[in-house]
Design a protein around this motif. Structure first.
Motif, mmCIF file in Angstrom:
data_model
loop_
_atom_site.group_PDB
_atom_site.id
_atom_site.type_symbol
_atom_site.label_atom_id
_atom_site.label_comp_id
_atom_site.label_asym_id
_atom_site.label_seq_id
_atom_site.Cartn_x
_atom_site.Cartn_y
_atom_site.Cartn_z
ATOM 1 N N GLN A 117 0.839 -1.188 0.000
ATOM 2 C CA GLN A 117 0.000 0.000 0.000
ATOM 3 C C GLN A 117 0.878 1.243 0.000
ATOM 4 O OE1 GLN A 117 -3.167 -0.020 -0.378
ATOM 5 N NE2 GLN A 117 -3.377 -2.266 -0.273
ATOM 6 N N PRO A 118 0.616 2.182 -0.946
ATOM 7 C CA PRO A 118 -0.334 2.031 -2.037
ATOM 8 C C PRO A 118 0.326 1.296 -3.188
ATOM 9 C CG PRO A 118 0.593 4.222 -2.052
ATOM 10 C CD PRO A 118 1.179 3.548 -0.872
ATOM 11 N N GLY A 119 -0.415 0.556 -4.036
ATOM 12 C CA GLY A 119 0.194 -0.168 -5.140
ATOM 13 C C GLY A 119 -0.753 -1.158 -5.736
ATOM 14 N N ARG A 120 -0.205 -2.098 -6.510
ATOM 15 C CA ARG A 120 -1.007 -3.076 -7.223
ATOM 16 C C ARG A 120 -0.378 -4.430 -7.026
ATOM 17 N NH1 ARG A 120 -3.564 -0.471 -12.252
ATOM 18 N NH2 ARG A 120 -3.715 -2.610 -12.917
ATOM 19 N N ASP A 121 -1.015 -5.466 -7.599
ATOM 20 C CA ASP A 121 -0.511 -6.818 -7.463
ATOM 21 C C ASP A 121 0.895 -6.935 -8.014
ATOM 22 O OD1 ASP A 121 -3.680 -8.469 -8.081
ATOM 23 O OD2 ASP A 121 -2.859 -7.457 -6.322
ATOM 24 N N VAL A 122 1.698 -7.784 -7.423
ATOM 25 C CA VAL A 122 3.072 -8.017 -7.827
ATOM 26 C C VAL A 122 3.247 -9.496 -8.088
ATOM 27 C CG1 VAL A 122 5.485 -7.873 -7.151
ATOM 28 C CG2 VAL A 122 3.898 -6.097 -6.446
ATOM 29 N N LEU A 123 3.789 -9.859 -9.239
ATOM 30 C CA LEU A 123 4.072 -11.254 -9.562
ATOM 31 C C LEU A 123 5.460 -11.599 -9.065
ATOM 32 C CD1 LEU A 123 2.666 -11.398 -13.175
ATOM 33 C CD2 LEU A 123 1.532 -11.986 -11.037
ATOM 34 N N THR A 124 5.603 -12.707 -8.430
ATOM 35 C CA THR A 124 6.886 -13.132 -7.885
ATOM 36 C C THR A 124 7.220 -14.523 -8.361
ATOM 37 O OG1 THR A 124 5.988 -14.142 -5.911
ATOM 38 C CG2 THR A 124 6.439 -11.780 -5.808
ATOM 39 N N GLU A 125 8.490 -14.865 -8.290
ATOM 40 C CA GLU A 125 8.931 -16.198 -8.670
ATOM 41 C C GLU A 125 9.972 -16.710 -7.693
ATOM 42 O OE1 GLU A 125 8.858 -19.703 -10.633
ATOM 43 O OE2 GLU A 125 7.593 -17.967 -10.969
ATOM 44 N N LEU A 137 -0.648 -1.406 -20.117
ATOM 45 C CA LEU A 137 0.701 -1.809 -20.517
ATOM 46 C C LEU A 137 1.528 -2.181 -19.291
ATOM 47 C CD1 LEU A 137 2.895 -2.111 -22.649
ATOM 48 C CD2 LEU A 137 3.404 0.317 -22.378
ATOM 49 N N ALA A 138 1.378 -1.449 -18.188
ATOM 50 C CA ALA A 138 2.116 -1.784 -16.969
ATOM 51 C C ALA A 138 1.751 -3.178 -16.481
ATOM 52 C CB ALA A 138 1.835 -0.743 -15.893
ATOM 53 N N ASP A 139 0.463 -3.544 -16.553
ATOM 54 C CA ASP A 139 0.054 -4.892 -16.168
ATOM 55 C C ASP A 139 0.702 -5.940 -17.069
ATOM 56 O OD1 ASP A 139 -1.506 -3.857 -14.152
ATOM 57 O OD2 ASP A 139 -3.348 -3.847 -15.343
ATOM 58 N N ASP A 140 0.743 -5.672 -18.364
ATOM 59 C CA ASP A 140 1.371 -6.628 -19.289
ATOM 60 C C ASP A 140 2.862 -6.767 -19.000
ATOM 61 O OD1 ASP A 140 -1.035 -7.053 -20.535
ATOM 62 O OD2 ASP A 140 -0.662 -5.640 -22.173
ATOM 63 N N LEU A 141 3.523 -5.651 -18.760
ATOM 64 C CA LEU A 141 4.950 -5.708 -18.456
ATOM 65 C C LEU A 141 5.204 -6.511 -17.182
ATOM 66 C CD1 LEU A 141 6.006 -2.000 -19.215
ATOM 67 C CD2 LEU A 141 6.359 -4.009 -20.656
ATOM 68 N N ALA A 160 3.339 -8.909 -15.955
ATOM 69 C CA ALA A 160 3.081 -10.327 -16.214
ATOM 70 C C ALA A 160 4.243 -10.976 -16.958
ATOM 71 C CB ALA A 160 1.787 -10.473 -17.011
ATOM 72 N N PHE A 161 4.752 -10.320 -17.973
ATOM 73 C CA PHE A 161 5.839 -10.927 -18.751
ATOM 74 C C PHE A 161 7.141 -10.966 -17.961
ATOM 75 C CE2 PHE A 161 3.115 -9.745 -22.437
ATOM 76 C CZ PHE A 161 2.994 -11.011 -22.970
ATOM 77 N N ALA A 162 7.408 -9.941 -17.137
ATOM 78 C CA ALA A 162 8.608 -9.975 -16.307
ATOM 79 C C ALA A 162 8.521 -11.092 -15.283
ATOM 80 C CB ALA A 162 8.808 -8.624 -15.619
ATOM 81 N N GLY A 163 7.326 -11.284 -14.714
ATOM 82 C CA GLY A 163 7.143 -12.391 -13.796
ATOM 83 C C GLY A 163 7.330 -13.738 -14.471
ATOM 84 N N ALA A 164 6.915 -13.829 -15.740
ATOM 85 C CA ALA A 164 7.099 -15.082 -16.472
ATOM 86 C C ALA A 164 8.575 -15.384 -16.693
ATOM 87 C CB ALA A 164 6.385 -15.000 -17.818
ATOM 88 N N LEU A 204 10.759 -11.008 -9.631
ATOM 89 C CA LEU A 204 9.805 -10.454 -8.672
ATOM 90 C C LEU A 204 9.562 -8.988 -9.029
ATOM 91 C CD1 LEU A 204 8.259 -10.955 -5.963
ATOM 92 C CD2 LEU A 204 10.287 -10.062 -4.826
ATOM 93 N N VAL A 205 8.315 -8.622 -9.308
ATOM 94 C CA VAL A 205 7.988 -7.301 -9.834
ATOM 95 C C VAL A 205 7.038 -6.588 -8.885
ATOM 96 C CG1 VAL A 205 7.063 -6.023 -11.791
ATOM 97 C CG2 VAL A 205 8.242 -8.188 -12.171
ATOM 98 N N ARG A 206 7.322 -5.328 -8.615
ATOM 99 C CA ARG A 206 6.406 -4.489 -7.842
ATOM 100 C C ARG A 206 5.767 -3.496 -8.807
ATOM 101 N NH1 ARG A 206 3.835 -4.943 -3.378
ATOM 102 N NH2 ARG A 206 5.739 -5.559 -2.288
ATOM 103 N N ASN A 207 4.488 -3.658 -9.076
ATOM 104 C CA ASN A 207 3.718 -2.773 -9.961
ATOM 105 C C ASN A 207 3.000 -1.751 -9.090
ATOM 106 O OD1 ASN A 207 2.160 -1.531 -11.863
ATOM 107 N ND2 ASN A 207 1.144 -3.367 -12.599
#
Length: 434
Positions: free
Chosen positions: A15-23, A332-336, A338-342, A346-349
């Motif tokens: 907080q504040p922020g959005r979902d983050v994909l991690t690996e 576009l930020a969501d797409d970036l 997702a692909f970085a997480g793939a 670990l990405v903090r959006n």
């Protein structure tokens, strides 16, 4: 929950922020590996930074970015060229041949030039109008004549609005020259005969023998004079009457081509003079013409864009949104992310950073330099409006990658140029949204 557990989760909220994909957690060995990748990437000739300043937009780009203006200018030019040449009328030629008493080239030249000038005389034009049944003065200025060098030929040209009119006028003028020349010779012969008759009718000699001798002398003198008149005047005949006419000047097709080229030149000049005023983004082609030195792609190429960013070794991505492109930037930020997480990162959006306090806390230089320690991630992605305080905080710096988003038909070229200029040191990529 331990720090290790937090790093192993697939989705984490901040907080504040959005979902983050991690690996996997950002270990020191991974950071060293990314630094080595960045060094290898730069060693291959790919600069980590662009020189400062976008400079003036290229004139060719300004021209190609206004295809509608070019099309309208070219169409109007071609139409104007066709109309101007289509109304130029027709031209027909007749050929006259003259004879001279001498074969001397100077005499032939003088006779030919005199005959060419004679064609344009008022009595010839009047006679041609009479023979062709045309109104008086209709052929004035429509006739031309010229002696062909080293020949005994004179070309007669006539101009008219129709093909038949040009043919009739050329033949009428040539015929008038011949008839007037014959009339002139005949008049001179008649005058010589009249003078001889007057001389014969004068008081005769008292001696018949003397009178016969006088009459014979007068007759011989008349014959010699008639021969001299005929030889001096020469003959003029039409050897090649006009049978067809051609368009005067250039053809309508050639006029259309010339008008088309002129229209394109004027349209290009207008595009350069107008610059970016009122111009909106239309296509990737126009962007590449306007910004030839930058990487330009579409939102559907987010995977390739992520690959380029990862290879650059930078840990922060700022998605810059000019007016009207915020929704496209967030997507576009969501797409970036997702692909970085793939790719195992670990990405903090952070989503849209539109608060001054949040911008200072998350986008400051210290935060950008220590994303793993402060954000607990390998990469940070933030969306900023181009005219916001968050964007101004990042302008002129080079330790992140800027992605400028444009929307077709909604984002102005001036706004994109300003954003690219402001983030020029951040190796900006220009992305055209659907």
């Amino acid at each position: 929950m331990t720090t290790s557990d937090q790093r192993s989760r697939r989705a984490v909220r901040m907080q504040p922020g959005r979902d983050v994909l991690t690996e996997s957690p950002p270990t020191p060995s991974r950071r060293r590996h990314r630094a080595a990748e960045s060094a290898a990437f730069q060693a291959q000739g790919f600069p980590s930074e662009r020189p400062t300043g976008t400079g003036e937009l290229p004139p060719f780009g300004l021209i190609m970015a206004r295809p509608l203006l070019l099309a309208i200018a070219a169409l109007l030019g071609a139409l104007g060229g066709f109309l101007l040449t289509g109304n130029s009328g027709y031209q027909a030629q007749s050929m006259l041949q003259f004879s001279t008493a001498s074969l001397d080239s100077l005499v032939v030249k003088q006779t030919g030039q005199t005959l060419a000038r004679r064609v344009l005389s008022a009595d010839v034009v009047s006679e041609a109008e009479r023979q062709a049944g045309l109104p008086a003065g209709s052929l004035t200025g429509q006739i031309a004549a010229g002696w062909e060098q080293d020949s005994n030929l004179v070309e007669v040209s006539a101009h008219a609005s129709t093909e038949a009119g040009a043919i009739a006028a050329a033949n009428a003028v040539a015929g008038a020259v011949v008839s007037l020349n014959e009339s002139q010779i005949q008049a001179q012969l008649q005058q010589a005969h009249a003078n001889s008759s007057d001389l014969l009718n004068a008081e005769g000699l008292p001696s018949p023998a003397a009178e016969d001798a006088r009459e014979a002398q007068v007759g011989q003198s008349l014959a010699n004079r008639q021969d001299a008149i005929t030889a001096r005047s020469g003959s003029v005949v039409v050897i090649d009457p006009a049978a067809q006419a051609s368009h005067a000047g250039i053809t309508p097709l050639m006029g259309s081509v010339v008008g088309l080229v002129a229209g394109l030149l004027l349209g290009g000049l207008a595009a350069v003079l107008l610059g970016v005023r009122g111009m909106r983004i239309s296509s990737v082609r126009s962007l590449r013409a306007l910004f030839p030195g930058y990487r330009i792609s579409r939102t559907g190429e987010a995977a390739r864009l992520v690959g380029e960013v990862l290879e650059s070794g930078r840990e922060c991505i700022a998605v810059v949104c000019p007016a009207g492109a915020r929704e496209a930037g967030l997507a576009l930020a969501d797409d970036l992310s997702a692909f970085a997480g793939a790719h195992g990162h670990l990405v903090r959006n952070l989503g849209l950073v539109d608060d001054r306090a949040m911008a200072l806390a998350t986008l400051g230089r210290d935060a950008r330099r220590d994303v793993p320690g402060i954000m607990n991630a390998d990469m940070m992605i933030a969306v900023v409006d181009a005219d916001s305080e968050a964007a101004h905080l990042l302008e002129g710096q080079s330790d992140f990658v800027a992605v400028v988003v444009a929307r077709r038909s909604r984002t102005t070229v001036a706004a994109v140029a300003a954003a690219m200029e402001a983030f020029d040191r951040a190796a900006p990529r220009l992305v055209l949204a659907r």
